[in-house]
Design a protein around this motif. Structure first.
Motif, PDB file in Angstrom:
ATOM      1  N   HIS A   9       9.428  16.979   4.382  1.00  0.00           N
ATOM      2  CA  HIS A   9       8.547  18.022   3.855  1.00  0.00           C
ATOM      3  C   HIS A   9       7.806  17.631   2.578  1.00  0.00           C
ATOM      4  CE1 HIS A   9      10.047  20.891   6.794  1.00  0.00           C
ATOM      5  NE2 HIS A   9      11.294  20.570   6.459  1.00  0.00           N
ATOM      6  N   ILE A  10       8.194  16.527   1.948  1.00  0.00           N
ATOM      7  CA  ILE A  10       7.518  16.115   0.716  1.00  0.00           C
ATOM      8  C   ILE A  10       6.885  14.734   0.870  1.00  0.00           C
ATOM      9  CG2 ILE A  10       7.796  15.592  -1.734  1.00  0.00           C
ATOM     10  CD1 ILE A  10      10.076  17.580  -1.843  1.00  0.00           C
ATOM     11  N   THR A  11       7.724  13.738   1.174  1.00  0.00           N
ATOM     12  CA  THR A  11       7.246  12.353   1.170  1.00  0.00           C
ATOM     13  C   THR A  11       6.197  12.100   2.245  1.00  0.00           C
ATOM     14  OG1 THR A  11       9.418  11.649   0.354  1.00  0.00           O
ATOM     15  CG2 THR A  11       7.957   9.951   1.229  1.00  0.00           C
ATOM     16  N   LEU A  12       6.530  12.380   3.489  1.00  0.00           N
ATOM     17  CA  LEU A  12       5.608  12.059   4.583  1.00  0.00           C
ATOM     18  C   LEU A  12       4.297  12.852   4.509  1.00  0.00           C
ATOM     19  CD1 LEU A  12       8.065  11.617   7.599  1.00  0.00           C
ATOM     20  CD2 LEU A  12       7.032   9.873   6.131  1.00  0.00           C
TER      21      LEU A  12
ATOM     22  N   ILE B 218       0.838  -1.204   0.000  1.00  0.00           N
ATOM     23  CA  ILE B 218       0.000   0.000   0.000  1.00  0.00           C
ATOM     24  C   ILE B 218       0.875   1.256   0.000  1.00  0.00           C
ATOM     25  CG2 ILE B 218      -1.723   1.306   1.304  1.00  0.00           C
ATOM     26  CD1 ILE B 218      -2.853  -1.327   2.285  1.00  0.00           C
ATOM     27  N   ILE B 219       1.905   1.263   0.854  1.00  0.00           N
ATOM     28  CA  ILE B 219       2.790   2.424   0.928  1.00  0.00           C
ATOM     29  C   ILE B 219       3.543   2.616  -0.387  1.00  0.00           C
ATOM     30  CG2 ILE B 219       4.774   3.425   2.108  1.00  0.00           C
ATOM     31  CD1 ILE B 219       2.282   3.513   3.780  1.00  0.00           C
ATOM     32  N   LEU B 220       3.972   1.515  -1.007  1.00  0.00           N
ATOM     33  CA  LEU B 220       4.652   1.614  -2.300  1.00  0.00           C
ATOM     34  C   LEU B 220       3.749   2.260  -3.347  1.00  0.00           C
ATOM     35  CD1 LEU B 220       6.604  -1.756  -2.603  1.00  0.00           C
ATOM     36  CD2 LEU B 220       7.570   0.543  -2.605  1.00  0.00           C
ATOM     37  N   ALA B 221       2.479   1.888  -3.345  1.00  0.00           N
ATOM     38  CA  ALA B 221       1.541   2.510  -4.281  1.00  0.00           C
ATOM     39  C   ALA B 221       1.434   4.013  -4.018  1.00  0.00           C
ATOM     40  CB  ALA B 221       0.170   1.845  -4.161  1.00  0.00           C
ATOM     41  N   GLY B 222       1.424   4.410  -2.741  1.00  0.00           N
ATOM     42  CA  GLY B 222       1.378   5.832  -2.415  1.00  0.00           C
ATOM     43  C   GLY B 222       2.642   6.563  -2.832  1.00  0.00           C
ATOM     44  N   LEU B 223       3.801   5.925  -2.650  1.00  0.00           N
ATOM     45  CA  LEU B 223       5.063   6.553  -3.036  1.00  0.00           C
ATOM     46  C   LEU B 223       5.149   6.757  -4.546  1.00  0.00           C
ATOM     47  CD1 LEU B 223       7.587   4.633  -0.746  1.00  0.00           C
ATOM     48  CD2 LEU B 223       6.967   7.052  -0.599  1.00  0.00           C
ATOM     49  N   GLN B 224       4.700   5.765  -5.293  1.00  0.00           N
ATOM     50  CA  GLN B 224       4.774   5.875  -6.747  1.00  0.00           C
ATOM     51  C   GLN B 224       3.746   6.842  -7.311  1.00  0.00           C
ATOM     52  OE1 GLN B 224       4.560   1.845  -8.149  1.00  0.00           O
ATOM     53  NE2 GLN B 224       6.463   1.247  -7.117  1.00  0.00           N
ATOM     54  N   GLY B 225       2.794   7.264  -6.476  1.00  0.00           N
ATOM     55  CA  GLY B 225       1.825   8.261  -6.907  1.00  0.00           C
ATOM     56  C   GLY B 225       2.270   9.691  -6.665  1.00  0.00           C
ATOM     57  N   ILE B 226       3.439   9.880  -6.037  1.00  0.00           N
ATOM     58  CA  ILE B 226       3.954  11.223  -5.783  1.00  0.00           C
ATOM     59  C   ILE B 226       4.678  11.726  -7.031  1.00  0.00           C
ATOM     60  CG2 ILE B 226       5.521  12.599  -4.368  1.00  0.00           C
ATOM     61  CD1 ILE B 226       5.052  10.671  -2.077  1.00  0.00           C
ATOM     62  N   ASP B 227       4.369  12.937  -7.437  1.00  0.00           N
ATOM     63  CA  ASP B 227       4.975  13.524  -8.629  1.00  0.00           C
ATOM     64  C   ASP B 227       6.475  13.723  -8.408  1.00  0.00           C
ATOM     65  OD1 ASP B 227       5.670  14.931 -10.888  1.00  0.00           O
ATOM     66  OD2 ASP B 227       4.015  16.364 -10.759  1.00  0.00           O
ATOM     67  N   PRO B 228       7.343  13.131  -9.253  1.00  0.00           N
ATOM     68  CA  PRO B 228       8.803  13.295  -9.075  1.00  0.00           C
ATOM     69  C   PRO B 228       9.278  14.728  -9.271  1.00  0.00           C
ATOM     70  CG  PRO B 228       8.301  12.146 -11.139  1.00  0.00           C
ATOM     71  CD  PRO B 228       7.023  12.226 -10.371  1.00  0.00           C
ATOM     72  N   ASN B 229       8.451  15.584  -9.867  1.00  0.00           N
ATOM     73  CA  ASN B 229       8.855  16.982 -10.044  1.00  0.00           C
ATOM     74  C   ASN B 229       9.061  17.683  -8.704  1.00  0.00           C
ATOM     75  OD1 ASN B 229       8.827  16.898 -12.866  1.00  0.00           O
ATOM     76  ND2 ASN B 229       6.619  17.272 -12.934  1.00  0.00           N
ATOM     77  N   TYR B 230       8.341  17.241  -7.665  1.00  0.00           N
ATOM     78  CA  TYR B 230       8.530  17.833  -6.344  1.00  0.00           C
ATOM     79  C   TYR B 230       9.965  17.619  -5.868  1.00  0.00           C
ATOM     80  CZ  TYR B 230       3.439  18.283  -6.020  1.00  0.00           C
ATOM     81  OH  TYR B 230       2.133  18.624  -6.239  1.00  0.00           O
ATOM     82  N   TYR B 231      10.450  16.393  -6.037  1.00  0.00           N
ATOM     83  CA  TYR B 231      11.820  16.083  -5.597  1.00  0.00           C
ATOM     84  C   TYR B 231      12.847  16.819  -6.451  1.00  0.00           C
ATOM     85  CZ  TYR B 231       9.497  12.314  -3.057  1.00  0.00           C
ATOM     86  OH  TYR B 231       8.668  11.602  -2.228  1.00  0.00           O
TER      87      TYR B 231
END
Length: 315
Positions: free
Chosen positions: A226-229, A197-210
């Motif tokens: 400040h971004i991931t959590l 479940i957490i992996l699915a949430g991580l892969q849904g974060i836009d890499p442009n933020y990082y």
């Protein structure tokens, strides 16, 4: 003159065809009803085997029965007996301890492992499979295998510890150690599901933020904080709610691992309900009353957790 020249123009405008307005497309009735027909069999099964028994359970909690066929109305007697029972409060206390530790460890460990497994490391697919494998195992088999590993005299773990000169701890005969063992086994068996479940949430974060954070000179810890959590908060809420429900419903692997012992040290609410409903002396009403209390507790905690997270999201 203006009136004379304007009249033909007005008559021409009146005779001009009007553009039809947008009409709302209306689907045929068979297309509108089709989705409901597809879910109808599942909803019927869910209603017959889940909803109806849950509602009927409250009704049974108001009666006394020792055989499941003859019922005598008892009113609130079962609830009075329940709340005056030391065994009930002991089971409730053990359930709270188990659920709190299980939820906290599951959330932290699943997030930590998911962050590692989300990196581009060698053998990532293999490790994901390894962590998810216990999820598909039978809980009874899990309890039996870990019971053999933690067995005091001939168990695998104590054999290794004794060879190292560390003695043979009574993992399953000391109530404190036994509670730690069942929490560990529950974590080992379920954490793979929550990692997914957490992996699915991580892969849904836009890499442009990082990318933007790295351009601004943010460190890995600052990106995590400040971004991931913050962006994982909705996914984390799902993990907390699901793990909390699983913690309050834990029974099968604990039953085969410790049997609720030693001396009731790992007896949780589900086992308390099972013992009163299916072991002599049979008390269906008391077991149903305990099930109602458990349901109300889990439901209230779920709603409070949801409202708290909604408030945090809107703040």
């Amino acid at each position: 003159m203006t009136a004379l020249t304007g009249a033909p123009a007005q008559r021409t405008a009146d005779r001009a065809p009007k553009r039809p307005g947008r009409r709302r497309s209306v689907k045929p009735w068979n297309q509108r009803i089709a989705p409901y027909l597809f879910i109808l069999p599942n909803m019927l099964i869910f209603g017959v085997f889940v909803i109806y028994p849950a509602i009927n359970n409250f009704n049974i909690s108001l009666y006394d029965s020792s055989n499941g066929r003859d019922f005598t109305y008892a009113g609130g007697k079962n609830y009075q007996e329940l709340f005056s029972s030391d065994e009930f409060w002991a089971a409730a206390r053990h359930t709270v301890v188990f659920a709190v530790c299980f939820v906290a460890l599951t959330t932290v460990v699943s997030i930590g492992l998911a962050l590692l497994l989300n990196q581009k490391i060698k053998g990532r697919a293999f490790f994901r499979t390894v962590f998810f494998l216990p999820v598909v195992l039978s809980p009874v088999v899990v309890g039996l295998v870990w019971g053999w590993i933690f067995e005091r005299n001939n168990g695998l773990l104590n054999t290794l510890l004794d060879a190292a000169g560390l003695g043979k701890p009574g993992w399953l005969v000391d109530d404190t150690l036994a509670m730690g063992v069942v929490i560990f086994v529950g974590l080992w068996m379920h954490v793979g599901f929550y990692i997914l479940i957490i992996l699915a949430g991580l892969q849904g974060i836009d890499p442009n933020y990082y990318e933007a954070a790295r351009m601004d000179g943010a460190s890995s810890w600052q990106q995590l904080r400040h971004i991931t959590l913050p962006l994982l908060r909705p996914t984390t809420m799902v993990v907390v709610i699901l793990s909390m429900i699983a913690g309050f419903q834990a029974f099968d692997y604990i039953w085969t691992l410790t049997g609720g012992g030693p001396v009731g040290g790992t007896t949780l609410m589900i086992q308390y309900i099972y013992q009163n409903a299916f072991q002599s002396p049979i008390q269906y009403g008391l077991a149903s009353a305990a099930a109602v209390v458990l349901f109300c507790s889990v439901f209230a905690l779920t709603v409070l957790n949801y409202l708290y997270n909604q408030r945090k999201e809107s703040a």
